[in-house]
Structures are given as structure tokens and as C-alpha cells.
Design an enzyme around this catalytic site. Sequence first.
Site, PDB file in Angstrom:
ATOM      1  N   THR A   1       0.809  -1.223   0.000  1.00 50.82           N
ATOM      2  CA  THR A   1       0.000   0.000   0.000  1.00 50.82           C
ATOM      3  C   THR A   1       0.842   1.272   0.000  1.00 50.82           C
ATOM      4  OG1 THR A   1      -1.591  -1.260   1.274  1.00 50.82           O
ATOM      5  CG2 THR A   1      -1.915   1.117   1.228  1.00 50.82           C
TER       6      THR A   1
ATOM      7  N   GLY B   1       2.612  -3.186   8.134  1.00 50.02           N
ATOM      8  CA  GLY B   1       2.868  -3.565   9.520  1.00 50.02           C
ATOM      9  C   GLY B   1       4.304  -4.017   9.691  1.00 50.02           C
TER      10      GLY B   1
ATOM     11  N   GLU C   1      -6.083  -6.462   3.279  1.00 49.97           N
ATOM     12  CA  GLU C   1      -6.156  -7.646   2.410  1.00 49.97           C
ATOM     13  C   GLU C   1      -7.372  -7.620   1.512  1.00 49.97           C
ATOM     14  OE1 GLU C   1      -3.759 -10.136   1.963  1.00 49.97           O
ATOM     15  OE2 GLU C   1      -2.909  -8.409   2.937  1.00 49.97           O
TER      16      GLU C   1
HETATM   17  C1  LIG Z   1      -3.880  -1.882  10.518  1.00 48.87           C
HETATM   18  C2  LIG Z   1      -3.532  -1.961   9.071  1.00 48.87           C
HETATM   19  C3  LIG Z   1      -2.498  -2.787   8.654  1.00 48.87           C
HETATM   20  C4  LIG Z   1      -2.111  -2.809   7.319  1.00 48.87           C
HETATM   21  N1  LIG Z   1      -1.048  -3.571   6.940  1.00 48.87           N
HETATM   22  C5  LIG Z   1      -0.597  -3.491   5.670  1.00 48.87           C
HETATM   23  C6  LIG Z   1       0.577  -4.202   5.271  1.00 48.87           C
HETATM   24  O1  LIG Z   1       1.188  -4.920   6.063  1.00 48.87           O
HETATM   25  N2  LIG Z   1       1.028  -4.043   3.996  1.00 48.87           N
HETATM   26  C7  LIG Z   1       0.375  -3.252   3.093  1.00 48.87           C
HETATM   27  O2  LIG Z   1       0.842  -3.141   1.961  1.00 48.87           O
HETATM   28  N3  LIG Z   1      -0.762  -2.604   3.427  1.00 48.87           N
HETATM   29  C8  LIG Z   1      -1.256  -2.694   4.689  1.00 48.87           C
HETATM   30  N4  LIG Z   1      -2.399  -2.030   5.047  1.00 48.87           N
HETATM   31  C9  LIG Z   1      -3.129  -1.250   4.042  1.00 48.87           C
HETATM   32  C10 LIG Z   1      -4.411  -1.916   3.612  1.00 48.87           C
HETATM   33  O3  LIG Z   1      -4.130  -3.092   2.903  1.00 48.87           O
HETATM   34  C11 LIG Z   1      -5.223  -0.908   2.776  1.00 48.87           C
HETATM   35  O4  LIG Z   1      -5.568   0.170   3.631  1.00 48.87           O
HETATM   36  C12 LIG Z   1      -6.453  -1.587   2.219  1.00 48.87           C
HETATM   37  O5  LIG Z   1      -6.102  -2.423   1.152  1.00 48.87           O
HETATM   38  C13 LIG Z   1      -7.516  -0.593   1.732  1.00 48.87           C
HETATM   39  O6  LIG Z   1      -7.003   0.231   0.751  1.00 48.87           O
HETATM   40  P1  LIG Z   1      -7.115   1.807   0.860  1.00 48.87           P
HETATM   41  O7  LIG Z   1      -6.654   2.220   2.192  1.00 48.87           O
HETATM   42  O8  LIG Z   1      -6.460   2.341  -0.352  1.00 48.87           O
HETATM   43  O9  LIG Z   1      -8.656   2.122   0.793  1.00 48.87           O
HETATM   44  P2  LIG Z   1      -9.410   2.827  -0.405  1.00 48.87           P
HETATM   45  O10 LIG Z   1      -9.344   1.970  -1.613  1.00 48.87           O
HETATM   46  O11 LIG Z   1      -8.968   4.239  -0.569  1.00 48.87           O
HETATM   47  O12 LIG Z   1     -10.892   2.767   0.149  1.00 48.87           O
HETATM   48  C14 LIG Z   1     -11.619   3.912   0.625  1.00 48.87           C
HETATM   49  C15 LIG Z   1     -13.096   3.773   0.223  1.00 48.87           C
HETATM   50  O13 LIG Z   1     -13.221   3.845  -1.199  1.00 48.87           O
HETATM   51  C16 LIG Z   1     -13.970   2.754  -1.695  1.00 48.87           C
HETATM   52  N5  LIG Z   1     -13.434   2.341  -3.004  1.00 48.87           N
HETATM   53  C17 LIG Z   1     -12.137   2.353  -3.398  1.00 48.87           C
HETATM   54  N6  LIG Z   1     -12.021   1.872  -4.649  1.00 48.87           N
HETATM   55  C18 LIG Z   1     -13.257   1.534  -5.058  1.00 48.87           C
HETATM   56  C19 LIG Z   1     -13.789   0.951  -6.248  1.00 48.87           C
HETATM   57  N7  LIG Z   1     -13.002   0.624  -7.267  1.00 48.87           N
HETATM   58  N8  LIG Z   1     -15.090   0.725  -6.308  1.00 48.87           N
HETATM   59  C20 LIG Z   1     -15.893   1.033  -5.266  1.00 48.87           C
HETATM   60  N9  LIG Z   1     -15.462   1.572  -4.110  1.00 48.87           N
HETATM   61  C21 LIG Z   1     -14.159   1.826  -3.997  1.00 48.87           C
HETATM   62  C22 LIG Z   1     -13.802   1.644  -0.649  1.00 48.87           C
HETATM   63  O14 LIG Z   1     -14.903   0.752  -0.670  1.00 48.87           O
HETATM   64  C23 LIG Z   1     -13.736   2.443   0.654  1.00 48.87           C
HETATM   65  O15 LIG Z   1     -15.049   2.677   1.102  1.00 48.87           O
HETATM   66  C24 LIG Z   1      -2.814  -2.014   6.368  1.00 48.87           C
HETATM   67  C25 LIG Z   1      -3.895  -1.212   6.783  1.00 48.87           C
HETATM   68  C26 LIG Z   1      -4.245  -1.180   8.107  1.00 48.87           C
HETATM   69  C27 LIG Z   1      -5.382  -0.283   8.530  1.00 48.87           C
END
Ligand SMILES: Cc1cc2nc3c(=O)[nH]c(=O)nc-3n(C[C@H](O)[C@H](O)[C@H](O)COP(=O)(O)OP(=O)(O)OC[C@H]3O[C@@H](n4cnc5c(N)ncnc54)[C@H](O)[C@@H]3O)c2cc1C
Length: 682
Positions: free
Chosen positions: A140, A179, A422
Site C-alpha cells: 500500500t 505492519g 487484504e
Molecule cells: C492496521 C492496518 C495494517 C495494514 N497492513 C498493511 C501491510 O502490512 N502491507 C500493506 O501493503 N498494506 C497494509 N495495510 C493497508 C491496507 O491493505 C489498505 O488500507 C487496504 O487495502 C484498503 O485500501 P485503501 O486504504 O487504499 O482504501 P481505499 O481503496 O482508498 O478505500 C476507501 C473507500 O473507497 C472505496 N473504493 C475504493 N475503490 C473503489 C472501487 N473501485 N469501487 C468502489 N469503491 C471503492 C472503498 O470501498 C472504501 O469505502 C494495512 C492497513 C491497516 C489499517
Amino acid sequence: MVVNVDLANARKAVSFPVEELTHFINGGPEKTVRRRWLRSLVDPQNDPIFSNINQPFLSRDQYYILMIKRFKKMLQLKKLHNLQKDDWGYLIIFTMELSISTLHDLFFTPTLERQMSEEQSSKWFPLAKEYSILGCYLQTELGHGSNVRKLETTATYIHETDEFEIHSPTLTSIKWWPGALARTSTHGILFARLIIDKKDYGIHSFIVQLRDERHKPMPGIEIGDVGPKYGYNYNDNGFLRFTQVRIPRENMLMRFSKVSRSGHYSTPPHAKIIYDTLVSNRINFLELSTLFLSKALTIAIRYSLVRKQGDDYKDLKNENLILDYQSQQYKLFSGLALLYASFFNKIYMQKLYENYIKNIGKIDDNLMAEVHASSAGLKALCTDLVLEAIENARQSCGGHGYSQLSGIPNVLTYYAHLVSAEGENTIMYLQTGRYLLKSFLIAKKGSSTGGRLSHLSFYSKILMEKCAAETLEDLLDAETQLCAFRHMYLRLLSDLNTSIETSATTHPHGYDGSKADHMIDIVHLSRAYCHYITLINSHEGLQSVKKEQSAIYPILRALIDLYFINAALNQSGDFLIDGYYTSHHISLLKQGQKKLLNIIRPEAIGLVDAWEYCDNNLNSALGREDGNVYETLYEWVKMEPMNILEKQGKIVGYDEGLKDILTGKYLKEIKEIEIGKVKPRL
Ligand SMILES: Cc1cc2nc3c(=O)[nH]c(=O)nc-3n(C[C@H](O)[C@H](O)[C@H](O)COP(=O)(O)OP(=O)(O)OC[C@H]3O[C@@H](n4cnc5c(N)ncnc54)[C@H](O)[C@@H]3O)c2cc1C
């Protein structure tokens, strides 16, 4: 140990053999024996490093240090007893030492094993296995998480030196969230855009060293912590910026995609293959879900068998146990039904995935699509419902559920990130929904869809069906339950497809544009389908329970029936809309729901005790095995550091401000210092 009398009586009233359920949960009596032994290894009475007693009062850094010390101790135990994968996994889950090991054991090491060539793996895998390097999963970025294809970090091949140059070209390309990144990891699996001779080959994975032998960041690497979070604060989620960092070409993970010395790129057999770790982790999430929910329910159900509140209308001298209220039973037993349905899902998905892994590289497209779609949808449905159920368990403890000392807020705030990580849940539902729509179009053209969707070949016949059940017993017949959900989800699928196709004819962006205008319906369809496959998995699982552990079959069956009724009633409109169910069926289901709550009531304590959580593991004043809730709460509040200081004569905040307020000194200070200086705002 003097056990609370109501809790003791409840345990006596359980009619099924609780230990048999424990064996079922653990996968057999030998595994129960093994797990009990593993638990004794981390008993705080043997080593105080495993005591959680002070945990709610620790700051972030204190908690992190404790986790590192524990992890070191656990690695020593692992070596000493030669613990293998399953034992180690159980120990980690049991002690909740999830931060370092989840990232290293579940994401980093398996990716090295599965995505590296044999030559690469022989170099890196032993280092990771021995924890000589510690790893994280760098996917991410600040600007992109869900949309992996749009990640911006670049890995540019440099012909002259046979290296890749890793670079974060923009602010939004900074890796954000991984993480164990901020302080723990020495290496990371990096997802970056592969660029060769200015051509972009899309996202590929690389191993990158982050810290040197003295644990200082490598040149060109800026690392930090992303700060306090909603929960899971002991985990060092981090950010990472690369400035033209060079790594050898051999650091690209080359089991499938390859770059030769001359810069020639060869394509993987299947583009999605690099996301294999994601699928396996979705299945791990199903397992984590059952563990977290069983913990929250153990706390809430034990507490509800101790807590008395409200007059007993039959005898006004008595107060009722809160578990005797139907509304409390609904909150908690719906959670139990979900817990065991999720457990059956986990068993099914593990088997499906084992088959998938055995055949990786020569995978049939249909199986691959099914594994992806089922793991995505079930991950989303399960984590959504479990999060809700944990929150319900918290609320069912009333005000005390809001206290960290109840243990539930810790479970809830840790678990909450699983709906985003995930694969964000909405996106997971959309993936499953699109798979269903695609399969439906194939079936409509007369081709076979195979696997779990083979019934699509008879979709028009299924859509004509009406429920023939006349009694509750008929409705709860396993086959009748499955037919009902199959009909209901197919009705949604068929209507959705018609609606998309109709509006596509006038939509400026055709079918895809029309699909984008139906997102809410796709998510709704996907959830309905996932309930259907949850019911299939549960009833298939129940068949073997009936044969092999018949004594626990009736109660597990009652729970799955409750899962079915809850899911059906929550979507009653979808069953009524085409007359599949009548209002008579709905009223039978409502009666059935209440009947099942009564059946589950005497068994509830056995259904949670079977998970065999010890007090240290639950770390809850409310969920104590002996039910001594109030004594424990009173004892534990005395450990609050501010209470300890007061006992030592230091009243926190008094000298710092309270005294001035109470003695009126604060007014004098205004007069002396401020009056006349501050101009009133107009
Ligand atoms: C505690 C924690 C640990 C983590 N650990 C890791 C890790 O070890 N390694 C790593 O790489 N990442 C990690 N992450 C990141 C995590 O994998 C991402 O936050 C997650 O995949 C969601 O992506 P985003 O944050 O970009 O959300 P976004 O995609 O920005 O989502 C925000 C909103 O937009 C909506 N949305 C986005 N795209 C679309 C679409 N195409 N169609 C419809 N709706 C959409 C979603 O439904 C949601 O409501 C971690 C996150 C947390 C909170």
C-alpha cells in the site's frame, strides 16, 4: 477457585459433551492434548513475560517493547521444542503476538517460498525461516491501496550495472501502512512498477533490504511510524520513501515473471498469480475471525451469566440474569451462530486452497476464478458480520463493555482493520459480484459454468420455483434452506443482469458504464451469494459432524439453523418479492428464531468454554472463568497508574491546574496577566 454460583449452575446444565466440541474445534483429540501443552508453555505462572495483567495501562512504546521481548522468548521456545508450522501458528494466535509474526510468517516468508525461483529461495528462505532477517509486506502507498495497478513506486532496470533502481517518484507513492515496517523489519517484499527501457511492465515484487547490520535504515531509505491508530497500537505500521535505491536484478521475485541479464522480460503463466499470498491471507482472516469472535463471545456470555439486572416478573424478590432476556440472547446467540458458520467456511476454504496450491502453475482458469471469487466474498461477508457481532458483544456488556478492562475493546479495535486490509470489503464484494454476472452471461449463452456454479445451467427452472414448505420443520430442512438461498440469490442475479443490460443500451459507456451504476445491487447480490455458500459449507461440514461427532451435531445444527433464519429474515423482502416465500413462511421463521434461542440458552456456556481460553489470554475482568467479575474489576482498577500515584500522595492534575481552579487563583491570574490585553472579537 470459588466459582460464581450462577456460572457453575449454567455449566452443569450443558447437555452436550463440551470436550468433544473442543476436539472438533482443534481438529481432533490429539490436537487438543498438543494445544493444551502448547498453552502451558506460555503460561504466565511459568514465565511472567507472558502475563497480560498490566496491558491496558501500557503506553505504545512500552507495549511494543513487551511484544518484542515476548517474541524473543517465543522463538527460544520454538527452537527448544522444535515447534513446527502448526504448533507455532497456534502459539502465535493463542498469545496474540500477531504484529511481528503475522507479517513475517504469514506474508513475508510464504511469498519468498512461493514467488521466488529455487535458486533465490535457497538463499533467502533459510534466512527468513531462522529469523536472521525480519520481513514485511510493502504494497500500500499513501495514494493507493485497493487499486494495486496504480501503485507508483518504480523499479527501473539499469543495464549497465545489472540492478534495479527503486524510487518513490511522488508524495503519494510513499509506502504507507505496512505492519512491522517502522522499527521491526530488516527487509520487505516490495510491490513496484517494473520499468525496462522506459516500458512499464506493471506491478512486480522485489526483496529490498531496509535496515543495515546495526538496524539503521539503508542509504536512500526514509522510514517512520504512521502514528497512533484506532487499535493494534503495538504494531509498528510504517511509512517508507525510496530515493534511487539500487538492488541487484536477482532481487526481483522470479518464479513466474523474469528479467534476464539483457533486460528481456518473460511473462507469467497467469497475471493474477502474484496475488497468491493475498488469497491465502484472506483465508487466514477467516481463521482470525473465528478466534476473535469466540473471545468476545466467551467474555460476553460468561458475564451475562453473572450479571443480574431488572426484576423477575415471576418473583419480584429476584433479579434476572441478563442472559435470560430474549433480546440479550438474540444479540449473543446470533454471534454464536455466525461463529460456527464462519468456522465451517474456514474449513472449506482451507481445503479448496490446499488443492489450489498443490496445482499452482498449472491451474485451471475456472478453479482460479472460483478461489478468487469465494475467498474475496467470504472474507468480506465474514469480517463485516464478525465486526458487527464483536461490537454487539461489547454492547451486551452494558457500560462495563466500554472499559478496556472488559477486554472487548482491545479485541474490537484490533479486529476492525480486517475489513479494510487484504482487500477492502466493498471491493471484495464487487469482485465476487462481477464473477457471478460473468458466469451468468456464460450460462445464458448455454455454456457450462462448472464448480459451485454448475446450477446456473438450470437458472430459468430455479427462478420458477416456489417454496413448498408448510411447517417450520420443512423450512429448516437442510436442502430446503439451500434451495431458498439459491433461488433468492439467483433472482437478484437475474434481475440485476436484466437491469444492467437494459440501461446499457442507452448508457454512453455501454455495459461497463451501466454496471458502475449498479454497484449497490452488485454488493447486495454478492452478500446474498456468500450467505448461500456459507450455508452450503456449513451443511456439508455438519454431515461429517453427524457421522463422526454425533453428540455435538444437534447443537451445531441448531446454530446453523439460526444463522439461516437470521440471514433469511434480514433479507425477507428478497424472498417475498417474487413470491418464493409467503408471509406464512416469514412468520414461521420468526417463531423458529425464538425457539432456537431457547434451545441454545442452556448450551451457550459450553459453546464458548469449548474454545478453552484461559484468563490471561482473555485478559478480561468480565470474562473470568470463575465469574468473579466485580472482585476482579475492583482489584484491577487499583493498577491504574494514576490511582497508584494517588496512593503515593501525588494527585495527578491537582498541582498542574485543578488547585488554581478550585482556589480561584485562575481568576487572579487573568486579572494580573491577561485583562486589557485581549480585545473582544466583533
Ligand atoms: C492496521 C492496518 C495494517 C495494514 N497492513 C498493511 C501491510 O502490512 N502491507 C500493506 O501493503 N498494506 C497494509 N495495510 C493497508 C491496507 O491493505 C489498505 O488500507 C487496504 O487495502 C484498503 O485500501 P485503501 O486504504 O487504499 O482504501 P481505499 O481503496 O482508498 O478505500 C476507501 C473507500 O473507497 C472505496 N473504493 C475504493 N475503490 C473503489 C472501487 N473501485 N469501487 C468502489 N469503491 C471503492 C472503498 O470501498 C472504501 O469505502 C494495512 C492497513 C491497516 C489499517
